[in-house]
Design a protein around this motif. Structure first.
Motif, short mmCIF file in Angstrom:
data_model
loop_
_atom_site.label_atom_id
_atom_site.label_comp_id
_atom_site.label_asym_id
_atom_site.label_seq_id
_atom_site.Cartn_x
_atom_site.Cartn_y
_atom_site.Cartn_z
N ALA A 339 0.82 -1.20 0.00
CA ALA A 339 0.00 0.00 0.00
C ALA A 339 0.86 1.26 0.00
CB ALA A 339 -0.93 -0.01 1.21
N GLN A 340 1.96 1.19 0.70
CA GLN A 340 2.86 2.33 0.72
C GLN A 340 3.54 2.52 -0.64
OE1 GLN A 340 6.08 2.17 3.65
NE2 GLN A 340 5.58 4.26 4.10
N HIS A 341 3.80 1.41 -1.28
CA HIS A 341 4.35 1.42 -2.64
C HIS A 341 3.42 2.22 -3.55
CE1 HIS A 341 5.33 -1.07 -6.41
NE2 HIS A 341 6.49 -0.57 -6.07
N ALA A 342 2.13 1.94 -3.44
CA ALA A 342 1.15 2.64 -4.26
C ALA A 342 1.10 4.12 -3.91
CB ALA A 342 -0.23 2.01 -4.06
N ARG A 343 1.14 4.38 -2.62
CA ARG A 343 1.07 5.77 -2.17
C ARG A 343 2.28 6.56 -2.66
NH1 ARG A 343 -1.47 8.40 2.46
NH2 ARG A 343 -0.28 10.25 2.97
N TRP A 344 3.45 5.96 -2.53
CA TRP A 344 4.68 6.64 -2.96
C TRP A 344 4.69 6.85 -4.47
CZ3 TRP A 344 9.35 4.32 0.27
CH2 TRP A 344 9.21 4.73 1.60
N LEU A 345 4.13 5.91 -5.18
CA LEU A 345 4.06 6.09 -6.64
C LEU A 345 3.27 7.36 -6.96
CD1 LEU A 345 3.21 3.43 -9.35
CD2 LEU A 345 2.08 5.62 -9.33
N ALA A 346 2.06 7.44 -6.40
CA ALA A 346 1.21 8.61 -6.68
C ALA A 346 1.88 9.90 -6.20
CB ALA A 346 -0.15 8.43 -6.01
N GLU A 347 2.46 9.83 -5.01
CA GLU A 347 3.06 11.04 -4.44
C GLU A 347 4.27 11.49 -5.27
OE1 GLU A 347 4.04 10.59 -0.33
OE2 GLU A 347 3.83 12.73 0.05
N SER A 348 5.03 10.55 -5.78
CA SER A 348 6.19 10.94 -6.59
C SER A 348 5.73 11.59 -7.89
CB SER A 348 7.12 9.76 -6.84
OG SER A 348 6.50 8.79 -7.63
N LEU A 349 4.65 11.08 -8.46
CA LEU A 349 4.14 11.72 -9.69
C LEU A 349 3.74 13.17 -9.40
CD1 LEU A 349 1.95 8.84 -11.22
CD2 LEU A 349 4.31 9.46 -11.78
N TYR A 350 3.07 13.34 -8.28
CA TYR A 350 2.65 14.69 -7.89
C TYR A 350 3.86 15.61 -7.69
CZ TYR A 350 1.40 18.25 -4.38
OH TYR A 350 1.28 19.41 -3.68
N LEU A 351 4.83 15.12 -6.95
CA LEU A 351 6.00 15.96 -6.66
C LEU A 351 6.80 16.28 -7.93
CD1 LEU A 351 7.15 14.23 -3.36
CD2 LEU A 351 6.12 16.50 -3.57
N LEU A 352 6.89 15.32 -8.81
CA LEU A 352 7.61 15.57 -10.07
C LEU A 352 6.86 16.60 -10.90
CD1 LEU A 352 8.66 11.90 -10.94
CD2 LEU A 352 10.13 13.74 -10.11
N TRP A 353 5.55 16.43 -10.97
CA TRP A 353 4.73 17.39 -11.73
C TRP A 353 4.87 18.79 -11.14
CZ3 TRP A 353 0.64 20.59 -10.51
CH2 TRP A 353 -0.06 21.13 -11.60
N ARG A 354 4.83 18.89 -9.83
CA ARG A 354 4.96 20.20 -9.18
C ARG A 354 6.29 20.87 -9.54
NH1 ARG A 354 1.57 23.37 -6.38
NH2 ARG A 354 3.18 23.84 -4.85
N GLN A 355 7.28 20.06 -9.80
CA GLN A 355 8.61 20.62 -10.11
C GLN A 355 8.83 20.81 -11.61
OE1 GLN A 355 11.82 19.03 -7.16
NE2 GLN A 355 10.30 17.42 -7.38
N GLY A 356 7.78 20.63 -12.39
CA GLY A 356 7.89 20.95 -13.82
C GLY A 356 8.12 19.78 -14.75
N VAL A 357 8.14 18.56 -14.21
CA VAL A 357 8.32 17.39 -15.08
C VAL A 357 7.07 17.20 -15.93
CG1 VAL A 357 8.42 14.86 -15.01
CG2 VAL A 357 9.99 16.22 -13.63
N ASP A 358 7.24 16.94 -17.21
CA ASP A 358 6.04 16.72 -18.02
C ASP A 358 5.88 15.28 -18.48
OD1 ASP A 358 7.89 16.77 -20.06
OD2 ASP A 358 7.40 18.82 -20.65
N THR A 359 6.89 14.44 -18.28
CA THR A 359 6.72 13.01 -18.58
C THR A 359 7.43 12.23 -17.48
OG1 THR A 359 6.73 13.48 -20.94
CG2 THR A 359 7.08 11.19 -20.29
N ALA A 360 6.73 11.27 -16.93
CA ALA A 360 7.31 10.44 -15.87
C ALA A 360 7.14 8.98 -16.26
CB ALA A 360 6.64 10.71 -14.53
N ILE A 361 8.23 8.23 -16.14
CA ILE A 361 8.21 6.83 -16.57
C ILE A 361 8.52 5.92 -15.38
CG2 ILE A 361 9.30 5.14 -18.11
CD1 ILE A 361 9.75 7.40 -20.12
N TRP A 362 7.61 5.01 -15.15
CA TRP A 362 7.76 4.06 -14.04
C TRP A 362 8.45 2.82 -14.55
CZ3 TRP A 362 6.96 4.25 -8.88
CH2 TRP A 362 6.94 3.05 -8.17
N PHE A 363 9.37 2.31 -13.76
CA PHE A 363 10.07 1.08 -14.05
C PHE A 363 9.59 0.05 -13.04
CE2 PHE A 363 13.64 -1.72 -12.89
CZ PHE A 363 13.93 -2.29 -14.11
N GLN A 364 8.86 -0.94 -13.34
CA GLN A 364 8.57 -1.61 -14.56
C GLN A 364 7.12 -2.07 -14.53
OE1 GLN A 364 10.77 -4.92 -12.10
NE2 GLN A 364 11.48 -5.10 -14.13
#
Lengths: 473, 171
Positions: A339-364
């Motif tokens: 569950a934390q894995h899922a939460r961190w995934l979503a949170e990292s997308l948010y934080l990256l977006w907030r910092q100007g990232v426009d494409t984020a790629i999850w491995f794997q």
């Protein structure tokens, strides 16, 4: 007097409108989500296609396929070989062709990362394989450019492969050069003595790559290799990413003092791999390392390079995160709870977006088999090896995050499955209650604020589905 | 007064310096992404007082703070991330269960996640503040640090008291 009345009425009408209409999401800027996994270039068509189907189900818009130059090109180099000709019979494209075709047929945008030089394209005075792994030693920039011409021509959208007259391979427009060029695992040497060596050499490779890829089509988009997040002090096997970017853009020191830059780096976007040793909010300990919250360190260098003409062509470059992940438990006993894995995934997308990232790629997309061990293999997938989806799969499909910005205020962010109405809800008394309705724009990314004191369980809901619940403190 | 202080200051100051510097030098450690203890690319080396000193990965000969090859990294990355299972009260959990599938899932999430970092685990880096301030890892001073600090405080207080008494008598 009459005019003043008119203005007052207009203001009143505007105020009333804001009360009547549902809140609109303030986030028009999008966030493209992608996945990367070696299974996409699996030789077995059924396996490859199964996982590409699941990639579509996960709502990824893009797949990053790996093209091993040393695997596609002949080695040793045969007489009469034309490295710029994608129809040269010595090239082996079958696996990559199939992957590009299968991914494109499913509506996925394809990006290709080129890496790993054949031995004949490596530089002279090669040290041992222990010091410089195969394919990493000073790859010849001219040869990089020649291979780039071949591969970009092959996937130009108008190329007919030998032996298949009349058939045309689909186009690929996004091209990335080299994985983690700040690591000796992929590019050597990193340092000469204590002086940085890899950024200068990588710049030469990148510029040759850029010229060739753009020479095939000006619609092509060139992305730098994504830098790994952590490095070593000067002389080590890993260069710290901030040092790498400073040197690549011809700057020295923390104040970014300019140095001679006769051949500035050419690119359309830069990339970094914010792979964290802890939560997505954990900053790197060293000022020259960069984990998820630290992208500003790299963006600062990029923006100064843009202003000073140390990156070409002129104009603002975009920022990608081409590899993010955590191992999950299950199956890896040392991974983060599912569950934390899922939460961190979503949170990292948010934080990256907030910092100007426009494409984020999850491995794997799926976990690797734990062979020889969990510790030596990635279990980062949205799915377990056997195809069972993890909670991270749902977080990836419909990411939703809350971020407290004040005692009574929480910013909520997400990427909805489709444009249109989304309801932000709160769990109370065993029921979900609407807190706010917003209209999600075409980019599908939304961000809005809600009034909220104390902890609560939140989620976003559309007409047909809901995000995972987010526990907000 | 100032001169007297200067002459007598070295002992307490030295103790303070020891108390501050020793844990800082012990703070340098290697942190790996959870579950990737044997992957040598992505470990983080915490800078010590002289900056990053280790140039070897977790498998390298130098290691950091005695992290011995893969074993050291295993130790750094070992153990599961602490889950805040008791974060929601029984009443809240009951409410969530009433929500059916969604509630179950939310309860699962709540049980396993919390907005903050997991419980401090120096080997994993702990929270930003702990990690950045060089909180002692398991190789740190343990009970020694509070003892040194306490002793330093007592000596310093005694020194100041003696100074004051001396001044009072002289006055």
């Amino acid at each position: 007097m009459r005019r003043r009345l008119r203005v007052s009425r207009a203001i009143l009408a505007a105020l009333l409108l804001t009360l009547v209409l549902p809140g609109s999401a303030s986030a028009a800027r999008g966030l493209e989500l992608g996945l990367t996994d070696s299974v996409y270039t699996a030789g077995d068509a059924a396996t490859r296609q199964l996982w590409l189907d699941r990639t579509v189900d996960a709502r990824a818009g893009l797949v990053l396929l790996s093209a091993s130059w040393g695997g596609i090109a002949p080695d040793p180099r045969p007489a009469g070989f034309d490295p710029t000709d994608p129809n040269d019979p010595a090239y082996s494209w079958a696996t990559l062709d199939a992957a590009v075709q299968d991914a494109t047929a499913r509506g996925l945008r394809v990006a290709i990362i080129v890496g790993h030089a054949p031995s004949w394209a490596e530089g002279q005075n090669r040290p041992s394989l222990e010091e410089a792994p195969a394919g990493t030693w000073r790859p010849d920039p001219v040869a990089v450019g020649q291979f780039a011409t071949a591969i970009a021509t092959r996937y130009s959208g108008s190329f007919s492969p030998a032996g298949l007259p009349g058939s045309v391979l689909p186009p690929v427009r996004v091209w990335q050069l080299w994985a983690e060029p700040n690591l000796s695992n992929y590019l050597t040497p990193q340092f000469e003595g204590h002086q940085p060596a890899s950024p200068d050499h990588y710049r030469q490779m990148l510029n040759a790559f850029y010229g060739s890829v753009k020479g095939v089509s000006s619609d092509n988009f060139v992305l730098t290799g994504g830098t790994a997040p952590y490095g070593d002090p000067p002389g080590g096997r890993r260069m710290q990413p901030v040092t790498f970017w400073r040197e690549l853009f011809c700057f020295k020191g923390k104040h970014l003092r300019g140095t001679k830059c006769p051949d500035p780096a050419q690119l359309d976007a830069i990339s970094h791999h914010p792979i964290n040793v802890g939560s997505p909010r954990r900053k790197a300990l060293s000022p020259d390392d960069a984990s998820t919250p630290d992208l500003g360190k790299i963006a600062r260098i990029l923006h100064k390079a843009e202003r000073r003409g140390r990156v070409l062509p002129k104009g603002e470059k975009s920022f990608w995160a081409t590899e993010i992940w955590w191992d999950s438990n299950p199956p890896d006993p040392e991974g983060v709870p599912e569950a934390q894995h899922a939460r961190w995934l979503a949170e990292s997308l948010y934080l990256l977006w907030r910092q100007g990232v426009d494409t984020a790629i999850w491995f794997q997309i799926r976990d690797a088999a734990p062979e020889p061990s969990f510790g030596a293999t990635p279990q980062t997938g949205l799915f377990l090896q056997d195809g069972t989806p993890k909670l991270a799969y749902e977080a990836f499909r419909f990411p939703f995050v809350g971020d407290r910005t004040g005692k009574r205020k929480v910013r909520v962010w997400g990427k909805a499955p489709a444009p249109g109405p989304v309801w932000i809800q709160r769990s109370r008394g065993g029921e979900w209650h609407d807190l706010k309705q917003i209209e999600v724009p075409v980019s599908r990314v939304f961000q809005t604020s809600i009034a909220l004191r104390g902890k609560a369980m939140l989620r976003a809901r559309t007409d047909s589905e809901a995000s995972l619940a987010w526990l907000q403190k | 007064m100032v001169l007297t202080m200067r002459r007598k200051a070295p002992l307490p100051l030295a103790l303070v310096a020891i108390a501050v510097l020793v844990p800082a030098s012990e703070a340098s450690h290697v942190v790996v992404p959870p579950g990737n203890s044997q992957i040598d690319q992505y470990f983080e080396t915490a800078p010590g007082p002289g900056g990053n000193n280790s140039i070897d990965g977790p498998d390298g000969p130098g290691g950091t703070d005695g992290a011995d090859g893969a074993d050291g990294a295993d130790e750094a990355g070992g153990g599961s991330v602490a889950a805040d299972a008791g974060y929601l009260g029984a009443e809240e959990l009951e409410q969530l269960e009433k929500l059916g599938g969604d509630g179950q899932r939310a309860a699962e999430l709540a049980a396993a996640t919390a907005p903050e970092e997991p419980k401090p685990d120096a080997a994993r880096g702990g929270s930003d503040v702990e990690a950045a301030s060089g909180a002692p890892s398991r190789e740190g001073l343990g009970i020694g640090l509070p003892l040194i600090l306490a002793a330093t405080a007592i000596v310093a207080a005694g020194f100041l008291l003696r100074q004051r008494l001396g001044h009072a008598r002289a006055g």
